[in-house]
Design an enzyme around this catalytic site. Structure first.
Site, PDB file in Angstrom:
ATOM      1  N   HIS A   1       0.915  -1.227  -0.118  1.00 27.88           N
ATOM      2  CA  HIS A   1       0.067  -0.045   0.004  1.00 27.88           C
ATOM      3  C   HIS A   1       0.887   1.169   0.157  1.00 27.88           C
ATOM      4  CE1 HIS A   1      -4.179  -1.081   0.195  1.00 27.88           C
ATOM      5  NE2 HIS A   1      -3.870  -2.134   0.726  1.00 27.88           N
TER       6      HIS A   1
ATOM      7  N   ASP B   1      -8.162  -0.903  -2.256  1.00 25.22           N
ATOM      8  CA  ASP B   1      -9.080  -1.916  -1.375  1.00 25.22           C
ATOM      9  C   ASP B   1     -10.343  -1.293  -2.024  1.00 25.22           C
ATOM     10  OD1 ASP B   1      -7.317  -3.032   0.085  1.00 25.22           O
ATOM     11  OD2 ASP B   1      -7.213  -1.784   1.772  1.00 25.22           O
TER      12      ASP B   1
ATOM     13  N   GLU C   1      -7.798 -11.368   0.791  1.00 27.42           N
ATOM     14  CA  GLU C   1      -8.799 -10.253   0.989  1.00 27.42           C
ATOM     15  C   GLU C   1      -9.536  -9.968  -0.313  1.00 27.42           C
ATOM     16  OE1 GLU C   1      -6.073  -7.106   1.776  1.00 27.42           O
ATOM     17  OE2 GLU C   1      -5.496  -7.972   3.944  1.00 27.42           O
TER      18      GLU C   1
ATOM     19  N   HIS D   1      -8.892  -6.604  -1.657  1.00 25.53           N
ATOM     20  CA  HIS D   1      -7.497  -6.062  -2.146  1.00 25.53           C
ATOM     21  C   HIS D   1      -6.879  -6.384  -3.675  1.00 25.53           C
ATOM     22  CE1 HIS D   1      -3.564  -4.943  -0.982  1.00 25.53           C
ATOM     23  NE2 HIS D   1      -3.315  -5.640  -2.202  1.00 25.53           N
TER      24      HIS D   1
END
EC number: 3.4.13.22
Length: 249
Positions: free
Chosen positions: A135, A142, A206, A209
């Protein structure tokens, strides 16, 4: 019906961080520039996370690919960016918070086990130019889907919910999904299809993500190198400093 989401392996972080980075120096742009079917809601800032920024910054190419993904969605759906580039301090806060929660729940686990469980949902904070946290590169986003009323679709778990059900393909394993579970499956497939067709790769633990250009993207996409390393938004102070340096030089 959308094609089933494949069950992919978790990242081998030693291999991921061994991939070379040739940063193309692409600038960060604010996702809030978008209009129409791409929207921005900086979730960590809204939650009051210390040092979170009130914007979702992404690399320019990521922004364009998010636009492409949003345009490919079925009518009535909008692609919502919840988080993207984040400061190191926010990455550290998220990692420490989840680590402490897991340690409190399983006090007998070793440091290595606690780190492994934490890394399932939060990467190790790093500004190492050879291995930055995803990130911190501006290449991770996200995202979720919202309907024509602006309400988030049911994706089975909440954003950032650290449970096995948050794994992208978790609901694909159900033999007899309930009507609600079948709806969740379709929502995740719709998001996955739009993002991967736009060139993103997904982190399997996730559903929210996705990556482009960074080491995670390179590893899952089979690319020899990453395009994005550690970066940060340009501030007015930095811009003035560069201008003064040019004049003096």
């Amino acid at each position: 019906m959308n094609t089933a989401i494949p069950r992919l392996p978790e990242p081998d972080w030693r291999q991921v961080t061994a991939l070379p980075i040739a940063d193309n120096q692409e600038e960060l742009v604010p996702a809030s520039l978008a209009q129409g079917r791409l929207a921005c809601y900086p979730a960590y800032y809204k939650l009051g996370i210390p040092n979170a920024v009130p914007e979702c910054y992404v690399r320019r190419e990521v922004y364009l690919r998010l636009q492409a993904a949003a345009r490919s969605l079925p009518e009535g759906l909008t692609l919502l960016v919840l988080d993207s580039w984040r400061p190191y301090s926010v990455q550290q806060y998220l990692y420490d918070t989840l680590y402490n929660v897991i340690e409190h729940h399983w006090p007998s686990k070793s440091d290595a086990e606690l780190e492994q469980l934490t890394r399932e949902f939060v990467s190790v904070p790093s500004t190492d130019p050879r291995a930055p946290s995803p990130h911190l590169t501006g290449g991770s986003v996200d995202v979720t889907l919202v309907d024509d009323n602006g309400l988030m679709l049911d994706m089975g778990t909440l954003f950032d919910e650290a449970t096995p059900a948050s794994h992208t393909a978790a609901f694909e394993a159900l033999d007899r999904p309930s009507p609600r579970e079948q709806e969740v499956i379709e929502h995740r497939r719709t998001l996955y299809r739009a993002m991967t067709r736009a060139g993103f790769t997904n982190l399997p633990s996730e559903w929210w993500h996705y990556d482009f250009g960074n080491q995670l993207w390179a590893w899952y996409g089979g690319h020899g190198r990453a395009h994005y390393g550690h970066t940060y938004p340009e501030s007015l102070e930095n811009r003035w400093r560069k201008e003064v340096d040019r004049r003096i030089g």
